[in-house]
Design a protein around this motif. Structure first.
Motif, PDB file in Angstrom:
ATOM      1  N   GLN A   1      -3.141  11.013  -2.532  1.00 31.05           N
ATOM      2  CA  GLN A   1      -2.625   9.392  -1.712  1.00 31.05           C
ATOM      3  C   GLN A   1      -1.727   8.597  -2.689  1.00 31.05           C
ATOM      4  N   VAL A   2      -1.529   9.171  -4.275  1.00 38.41           N
ATOM      5  CA  VAL A   2      -0.367   8.986  -5.066  1.00 38.41           C
ATOM      6  C   VAL A   2       0.150  10.042  -5.666  1.00 38.41           C
ATOM      7  N   PRO A   3       1.298  10.185  -5.568  1.00 36.12           N
ATOM      8  CA  PRO A   3       2.202  11.246  -5.841  1.00 36.12           C
ATOM      9  C   PRO A   3       2.112  10.759  -7.558  1.00 36.12           C
ATOM     10  N   LEU A   4       2.129  12.096  -8.385  1.00 33.74           N
ATOM     11  CA  LEU A   4       1.284  12.745  -9.512  1.00 33.74           C
ATOM     12  C   LEU A   4       2.494  11.884 -10.512  1.00 33.74           C
ATOM     13  N   GLY A   5       3.920  11.882  -9.818  1.00 27.36           N
ATOM     14  CA  GLY A   5       4.568  11.581 -10.756  1.00 27.36           C
ATOM     15  C   GLY A   5       5.022  10.194 -10.655  1.00 27.36           C
ATOM     16  N   GLN A   6       4.806   9.558 -10.220  1.00 29.47           N
ATOM     17  CA  GLN A   6       4.500   7.654 -10.486  1.00 29.47           C
ATOM     18  C   GLN A   6       3.509   7.604 -11.115  1.00 29.47           C
ATOM     19  N   PHE A   7       2.184   8.849 -10.730  1.00 31.76           N
ATOM     20  CA  PHE A   7       1.022   8.232 -11.993  1.00 31.76           C
ATOM     21  C   PHE A   7       1.404   8.471 -13.066  1.00 31.76           C
ATOM     22  N   LEU A   8       2.263   9.412 -13.768  1.00 30.08           N
ATOM     23  CA  LEU A   8       2.926   9.462 -14.613  1.00 30.08           C
ATOM     24  C   LEU A   8       3.542   8.770 -15.358  1.00 30.08           C
ATOM     25  N   THR A   9       4.658   7.885 -14.724  1.00 35.12           N
ATOM     26  CA  THR A   9       6.111   7.759 -15.090  1.00 35.12           C
ATOM     27  C   THR A   9       6.037   5.810 -14.596  1.00 35.12           C
ATOM     28  N   ASP A  10       5.310   5.411 -13.733  1.00 38.10           N
ATOM     29  CA  ASP A  10       5.111   3.847 -13.105  1.00 38.10           C
ATOM     30  C   ASP A  10       4.933   3.414 -14.494  1.00 38.10           C
ATOM     31  N   THR A  11       5.215   2.176 -14.955  1.00 38.43           N
ATOM     32  CA  THR A  11       5.313   1.425 -16.535  1.00 38.43           C
ATOM     33  C   THR A  11       4.101   0.215 -16.112  1.00 38.43           C
ATOM     34  N   GLN A  12       3.355   0.254 -14.375  1.00 37.45           N
ATOM     35  CA  GLN A  12       2.639  -0.887 -14.240  1.00 37.45           C
ATOM     36  C   GLN A  12       1.912  -0.301 -13.234  1.00 37.45           C
ATOM     37  N   TRP A  13       0.213  -0.533 -14.537  1.00 40.70           N
ATOM     38  CA  TRP A  13      -0.847  -0.262 -13.512  1.00 40.70           C
ATOM     39  C   TRP A  13      -1.548  -1.813 -13.057  1.00 40.70           C
ATOM     40  N   THR A  14      -1.672  -1.855 -11.602  1.00 39.27           N
ATOM     41  CA  THR A  14      -2.153  -2.746 -11.452  1.00 39.27           C
ATOM     42  C   THR A  14      -3.149  -2.158  -9.426  1.00 39.27           C
ATOM     43  N   PRO A  15      -4.079  -1.313  -9.754  1.00 41.94           N
ATOM     44  CA  PRO A  15      -4.547  -0.478  -8.832  1.00 41.94           C
ATOM     45  C   PRO A  15      -5.426  -1.927  -8.183  1.00 41.94           C
ATOM     46  N   LEU A  16      -6.226  -2.667  -8.246  1.00 36.66           N
ATOM     47  CA  LEU A  16      -7.217  -3.940  -7.914  1.00 36.66           C
ATOM     48  C   LEU A  16      -6.025  -5.274  -7.454  1.00 36.66           C
ATOM     49  N   PHE A  17      -4.646  -5.427  -7.403  1.00 36.18           N
ATOM     50  CA  PHE A  17      -3.352  -5.958  -6.489  1.00 36.18           C
ATOM     51  C   PHE A  17      -3.335  -5.786  -5.263  1.00 36.18           C
ATOM     52  N   ALA A  18      -2.973  -7.083  -4.459  1.00 33.51           N
ATOM     53  CA  ALA A  18      -2.737  -6.423  -2.896  1.00 33.51           C
ATOM     54  C   ALA A  18      -1.703  -5.674  -3.102  1.00 33.51           C
ATOM     55  N   ASN A  19      -1.174  -5.531  -4.007  1.00 31.51           N
ATOM     56  CA  ASN A  19       0.886  -4.864  -4.072  1.00 31.51           C
ATOM     57  C   ASN A  19       0.455  -4.050  -5.102  1.00 31.51           C
ATOM     58  N   PRO A  20      -0.617  -2.643  -5.462  1.00 24.30           N
ATOM     59  CA  PRO A  20      -0.753  -1.639  -6.425  1.00 24.30           C
ATOM     60  C   PRO A  20      -0.395  -0.755  -6.596  1.00 24.30           C
ATOM     61  N   ARG A  21      -0.238  -1.018  -7.753  1.00 24.70           N
ATOM     62  CA  ARG A  21       0.723   0.395  -8.408  1.00 24.70           C
ATOM     63  C   ARG A  21      -0.758   0.607  -9.698  1.00 24.70           C
ATOM     64  N   TYR A  22       0.601   2.202  -9.225  1.00 22.98           N
ATOM     65  CA  TYR A  22      -0.232   3.053 -10.286  1.00 22.98           C
ATOM     66  C   TYR A  22       0.155   3.811 -11.737  1.00 22.98           C
TER      67      TYR A  22
END
Length: 313
Positions: free
Chosen positions: A63-84
């Motif tokens: 459900q979450v792309p590996l590229g986003q997991f390794l390169t995104d600079t925000q970690w907010t999986p518990l927020f309304a707009n999650p970032r991984y």
């Protein structure tokens, strides 16, 4: 004088023990089987851990792309707009680990050199067990020690230092892993043959020159193992960073700022009320897989380093 019959002597089992040989062999095989099962238990446990991490992480990465997991600079999986993006957690983990190693490697190596080359035998027998007691202190105690003692002490030097910071957590982790580094390094140095030291003394070297230029290079493979163990212990520490470093993911390399580590996040989510099987819950397995990959990479590098400098005597 009565003489013994040679034929009767040849027919008698030597020492009368041949009749027990089948039973003895059975016992030996049983012991070998028990030891084999004990050795394989660690392999099966490791394989089970890896299998669980891979299975749960596969569902997460579906459900979450590996590229986003390794390169995104925000970690907010518990927020309304999650970032991984795992980078903030990786940064916090590496910063606290580096601070810990900066403390533990020099102090642990110096302590090992003193205990191996300078300390009298009686002092070594007393000092080494006392030093190893540091590893027996519960990590929760270390965490509150960092929060309530080390942080206020550092705030006298850095008035703007926040209450939660990676510096105090890393310093206390470094103190905690000193016994791992010093004990294994001292054992490696003590295993260096005395003939090598005597040869160095015969060439006119001082005790310090012998320790630094002869003993330490000769025992470097064992010392490297101590460093790898210290790194693995520091990167996997949970309670100290959860108490003293904070739980807010923060992409920074500044140790004076608060940040969350991978282990702290896993604890935070595991103690929450997230239902099992949700994407937010599966983030702890993806984070755990990342931590496993980091530890495995460093252990492989340490193995190659030991293999490169290993000496056989």
């Amino acid at each position: 004088m009565a003489t013994s019959d040679p034929s009767s002597l040849q027919s008698r089992p030597a020492g009368g023990t041949l009749r027990y040989r089948p039973l003895r062999n059975l016992r030996e095989r049983a012991i070998e089987l028990i030891l084999l099962l004990a050795a394989l238990s660690s392999v099966f446990t490791t394989a089970g851990i890896v299998a669980v991490l891979l299975f749960e992480s596969f569902q997460f990465f579906s459900q979450v792309p590996l590229g986003q997991f390794l390169t995104d600079t925000q970690w907010t999986p518990l927020f309304a707009n999650p970032r991984y993006g795992i980078l903030p957690l990786v940064a916090g983990t590496l910063v606290t680990t580096v601070v810990a190693l900066v403390v533990a490697i020099p102090l642990g190596t110096i302590a090992a050199i003193y205990l191996s080359e300078y300390a009298p035998a009686q002092l070594r027998e007393v000092a080494k067990p006392i030093l190893e007691l540091l590893s027996a202190v519960p990590t929760v105690v270390y965490g509150y020690f960092a929060l309530l003692f080390v942080t206020p002490l550092l705030q006298k030097i850095y008035p703007d230092l926040p209450g939660f910071n990676m510096l105090s957590a890393g310093l206390v982790i470094g103190v905690m892993i000193i016994p791992y580094v010093s004990s294994l390094s001292e054992d490696a140095m003590r295993s260096v043959p005395m003939a090598i030291r005597e040869g160095s003394y015969a060439m006119g070297a001082t005790r310090m020159q012998t320790a630094l230029r002869v003993v330490v290079p000769s025992a470097f493979s064992g010392i490297a193992s101590a460093y790898v163990l210290g790194f693995s212990r520091a990167i996997g520490e949970t309670m100290i960073v959860a108490i003293a470093a904070g739980t807010q993911p923060n992409l920074t390399l500044n140790p004076t700022e608060p940040a969350a580590t991978i282990t702290a996040y896993i604890v935070q989510v595991s103690l929450g009320d997230l239902p099992h099987g949700t994407l937010a819950y599966q983030t702890i397995f993806a984070a755990g897989l990342m931590l496993l990959a980091m530890t495995l990479t460093f252990n492989i590098a340490g193995h190659l380093l030991r293999k490169r400098f290993r000496e056989v005597y």
